[in-house]
Write a protein that holds these residues in place. Structure first.
Motif: not given
Lengths: 210, 210
Positions: B34-56
Motif C-alpha cells: 500500500l505504501r508503494a501505491i500511495t506513494t505512486a499516487a501521491d496521496v497519503n497512506l491513510a487515504a487508501a484505508h479511508y477509501h477502500f478499507g483494506s488492501k484486498f
DNA sequence: GTCTATATTGGGATAGAC
DNA sequence: GTCTATCCCAATATAGAC
C-alpha cells in the motif's frame, strides 16, 4: 493435499524443498514466507539460508529440480522423432512436447509437476524471467523448427502465434486440471492431456474455410 | 510505461485506483505494498484505508472497475446474437465473447485491460476465487449454452474442455501480447485477436480425422 | 550443519488532530 | 477527507555459539 513435511524423514535440504514447493504452489512466491516454509518443513529458519542463500535462490532450486527432467525429456523425444526416417506429423511433435507428462504416469511427479509449472508461469514476469531464461534455452526454438517441418505452408510468424496459443491452452490445463463444473480425478490427467492434444492439433493445423 | 499517477489531477480515489492498477499489473498483488501505491499516487497512506478499507478491497475495486463493462458487453453481444433469427456459428459466439476488446479500440481501455485480466487470472486461486465468483456469475454458463447450440453434436462435458482450453489461449494473449521472438505493437492487438479467433475456432470445431 | 538471538526493514492498519 | 504519528507484527537476513 498432504503437507510436504509429512513425506518422511528426508534430509533437511529436501524437506525444505518439498515444503517450499507445496507452499509456493498454493499461495504463490511473494505470499509465502521463509518462516512458513521452515515451519512446515520442521527445520530451523536459518537452515534455509544456509542451504539456499536467499528466498529467490530457493525458488530457483525448487523449480530446477522439477523442470530439468521435463526439458531433457522433451529434447530426447524430439531427438527420437528426428532420427526416424518417416516424416512426422504435428500430432507427433505435440506428443513429444508433452511426453514427459505422459511418461510420468507411475511417478509421483504428476502430483506436483502440473501445479508447479502452472504456478511459476503465472508469477509476474519480473520474477520468472531469470528463471525461465536459464531453463528453457533452446527447447522452444527446436520445437518451432520441428513444427515448421510438419507444417511447411505456414509462415514462421504465424506458426509462432499458434505455438503461443498452444502454450496457453497447456498452462490452463496444468493450472486448473479441469474446467469449471467438472472435476478431474488425479488418474484422469492423462485423459485430459489427450483432450488437450486434440484441441491444440486442430488449432495448429487450422485451415480457414469460412 | 507511464505511471498512473501522471494521468492528470483526478480525485484521490481515482488516483489510488490508477496507481494500484499499474503496480498490481507489474508486480502482482502480494508483492505490491500500500505504501508503494500511495506513494505512486501521491496521496497519503491513510487515504487508501479511508477509501477502500483494506488492501484486498482495493484490489476488488481495481478489478471491478475494468471487468464490469467487459462482462456487460459480453452479455449484450450474446443477447444480440440470440435475438437474430438466423442460426449462429462458433465464430459468431467467439466474436461475441471477445467483442468488448474489439470495441475498445479507440479507448485507452486497451492499454490496461489485457494486462489486468491476465494478471488477475494468474494470481493464486485463494486470492482470485472471491473476486471471480462475484464478477463472472452466469457469463460462462451462457456462453457454454450458446456454444452447445452452435455445436449440437459435441457432448457437454467435451465442450467444457474445449472452452477451458480456449480461455487458456486467450489468457496467454492477454498476458504476453506476442510470442517469444515477435514484438507486438499496441496497434496490433486487434490483429492478434483475429489470430486468436482462428486458432480457438479450429480447436472448438475440431473433428478428428486421424 | 544446526541452533538462538537479533539486526534491520517493511508490512497493514488505526487513532486522533485538523 | 486528509494528515501525522504510531501500534504491532512479520519479513529477510545474518552473527556467532555449539
Amino acid at each position: 493435499m498432504p503437507v510436504a513435511a509429512t513425506r518422511g524423514a528426508s534430509s533437511t535440504r529436501e524437506r525444505i524443498l518439498d515444503a517450499a514447493e507445496s507452499l509456493f504452489i498454493e499461495h504463490g512466491y511473494a505470499a509465502t514466507s521463509l518462516r512458513a516454509i521452515t515451519t512446515a518443513a520442521d527445520v530451523n529458519l536459518a537452515a534455509a539460508h544456509y542451504h539456499f542463500g536467499s528466498k529467490f535462490d530457493l525458488l530457483a532450486a525448487v523449480f530446477h529440480r522439477r523442470i530439468e527432467p521435463v526439458e531433457r525429456g522433451r529434447l530426447e523425444a524430439l531427438d527420437a522423432l528426428e532420427r526416424q526416417e518417416a516424416p512426422f506429423s504435428v500430432r507427433d511433435v505435440v506428443y513429444a512436447f508433452l511426453s514427459p507428462m505422459y511418461g510420468a504416469e507411475a511417478d509421483d511427479l504428476l502430483d506436483v509437476l502440473p501445479d508447479l509449472i502452472g504456478r511459476i508461469y503465472a508469477e509476474p514476469e519480473s520474477l520468472t524471467k531469470p528463471l525461465l531464461e536459464g531453463e528453457f534455452s533452446g527447447v522452444a526454438g527446436r520445437y518451432l523448427t520441428a513444427l515448421g517441418q510438419a507444417l511447411p505452408d505456414v509462415p514462421p510468424a504465424e506458426l509462432r502465434w499458434r505455438f503461443h496459443f498452444t502454450i496457453g491452452a497447456m498452462i490452463q490445463l496444468l493450472r486448473f486440471r479441469a474446467p469449471l463444473g467438472l472435476t478431474a480425478e488425479r488418474a484422469d490427467f492423462v485423459g485430459s492431456l489427450d483432450r488437450l492434444v486434440d484441441y491444440v492439433v486442430a488449432g495448429l493445423e487450422q485451415e480457414r474455410t469460412s
